[in-house]
Design a protein around this motif. Sequence first.
Motif, mmCIF file in Angstrom:
data_model
loop_
_atom_site.group_PDB
_atom_site.id
_atom_site.type_symbol
_atom_site.label_atom_id
_atom_site.label_comp_id
_atom_site.label_asym_id
_atom_site.label_seq_id
_atom_site.Cartn_x
_atom_site.Cartn_y
_atom_site.Cartn_z
ATOM 1 N N LEU A 98 50.048 40.535 49.449
ATOM 2 C CA LEU A 98 50.695 41.199 48.317
ATOM 3 C C LEU A 98 51.574 42.357 48.764
ATOM 4 O O LEU A 98 52.645 42.592 48.196
ATOM 5 C CB LEU A 98 49.636 41.677 47.321
ATOM 6 N N LEU A 104 51.899 45.060 45.431
ATOM 7 C CA LEU A 104 50.665 45.832 45.279
ATOM 8 C C LEU A 104 50.726 46.801 44.099
ATOM 9 O O LEU A 104 49.691 47.141 43.522
ATOM 10 C CB LEU A 104 50.354 46.609 46.558
ATOM 11 N N ARG A 106 51.708 46.158 41.278
ATOM 12 C CA ARG A 106 51.375 45.435 40.042
ATOM 13 C C ARG A 106 50.053 44.685 40.192
ATOM 14 O O ARG A 106 49.856 43.627 39.612
ATOM 15 C CB ARG A 106 52.501 44.482 39.645
ATOM 16 N N CYS A 107 49.140 45.257 40.989
ATOM 17 C CA CYS A 107 47.839 44.648 41.236
ATOM 18 C C CYS A 107 46.742 45.663 40.929
ATOM 19 O O CYS A 107 46.880 46.853 41.233
ATOM 20 C CB CYS A 107 47.746 44.204 42.700
ATOM 21 N N SER A 108 45.669 45.188 40.314
ATOM 22 C CA SER A 108 44.459 45.999 40.176
ATOM 23 C C SER A 108 43.303 45.239 40.832
ATOM 24 O O SER A 108 43.318 44.014 40.890
ATOM 25 C CB SER A 108 44.134 46.276 38.705
ATOM 26 N N LEU A 153 40.712 40.379 41.511
ATOM 27 C CA LEU A 153 42.035 41.000 41.616
ATOM 28 C C LEU A 153 42.885 40.458 40.480
ATOM 29 O O LEU A 153 42.851 39.250 40.199
ATOM 30 C CB LEU A 153 42.709 40.670 42.954
ATOM 31 N N THR A 154 43.642 41.328 39.835
ATOM 32 C CA THR A 154 44.498 40.918 38.728
ATOM 33 C C THR A 154 45.929 41.346 39.010
ATOM 34 O O THR A 154 46.189 42.502 39.350
ATOM 35 C CB THR A 154 44.018 41.542 37.407
ATOM 36 N N LEU A 155 46.849 40.397 38.856
ATOM 37 C CA LEU A 155 48.269 40.662 39.080
ATOM 38 C C LEU A 155 49.045 40.476 37.785
ATOM 39 O O LEU A 155 48.767 39.542 37.022
ATOM 40 C CB LEU A 155 48.845 39.683 40.111
ATOM 41 N N ASP A 188 44.760 35.868 37.955
ATOM 42 C CA ASP A 188 43.444 36.384 38.337
ATOM 43 C C ASP A 188 43.030 35.743 39.653
ATOM 44 O O ASP A 188 43.198 34.531 39.841
ATOM 45 C CB ASP A 188 42.388 36.061 37.277
#
Length: 269
Positions: A98, A104, A106-108, A153-155, A188
């Motif tokens: 990522l 990164l 836009r990632c949690s 991980l969620t994008l 996800d």
Amino acid sequence: MQPRIKFIAFDMDGTFLNSQNDYDRKRFADIWEQLQKRGIRVAAISGNQYQQIRSFFPDIHEQMTIVSEVGSVIVENGERIAEYHFEPDVVADLIALLAQKNLLHRCSISGLKALYFARNAPEDFKQLITKHNYEWQEIEDLTQLPDDRFTILTLDVPEIDIQALVAELNATGKGSARAVSSGFNFIDIVHPSVNKGVAMDFLAKRWQIEPSEIMAFGDSDNDLEMLAYAGYSYAMAGSPESVCQAAKFQAPSNDVSGVLQVIEEMVLS
């Protein structure tokens, strides 16, 4: 003839919760009391964080079962009884990919302690993920994660070829992580063993309940395995065709307390 139901499970957003992100609390309290008297198990099963789901049931969360992060964490009577998390090297490989793609921000990343996102994440992304996660931390750099066990991980990746990125993430995960499109430009990434149907099967076996004795409600693609598993499965009115095909019945809309209506009519009447 009424079905003999021993276990009722429902998704939260778009299913149990209405468009105002709430539910008829007095009506549910009455239903809950009747279900408890009959010994019927109840589980909230959602893609959201455990702490956020729990907050909707302040008086009873320690008496019910809560399944969070699409089945990654299962809590019964206030105690965690199952969890699925990534190995550290899998998380590192995914984050490296990522970072290489400049995604990164836009990632949690959800852990058992909190959800984490970068300080430089766009405001719209921050607002969206903090709405569904009550324990969260802004950190400087997702490549330097705190000590935690990571579950999902969620994008949020608008204007990107979602399916191509899903394929690349799955190749990077090497069978130790599974990326799926969850609609609205979201992806996800979860443990390969995780889905709501697996969580439901775990609970059914734990409680010695047959699928034919389970009632389940859902409205989106991450509910498909759960709806296929349950003997009495309901797609909420307005659900996508894939959900309607997986479910055996249809429930009224979440905005008219469709879950509560079905329970009253089919289980408690």
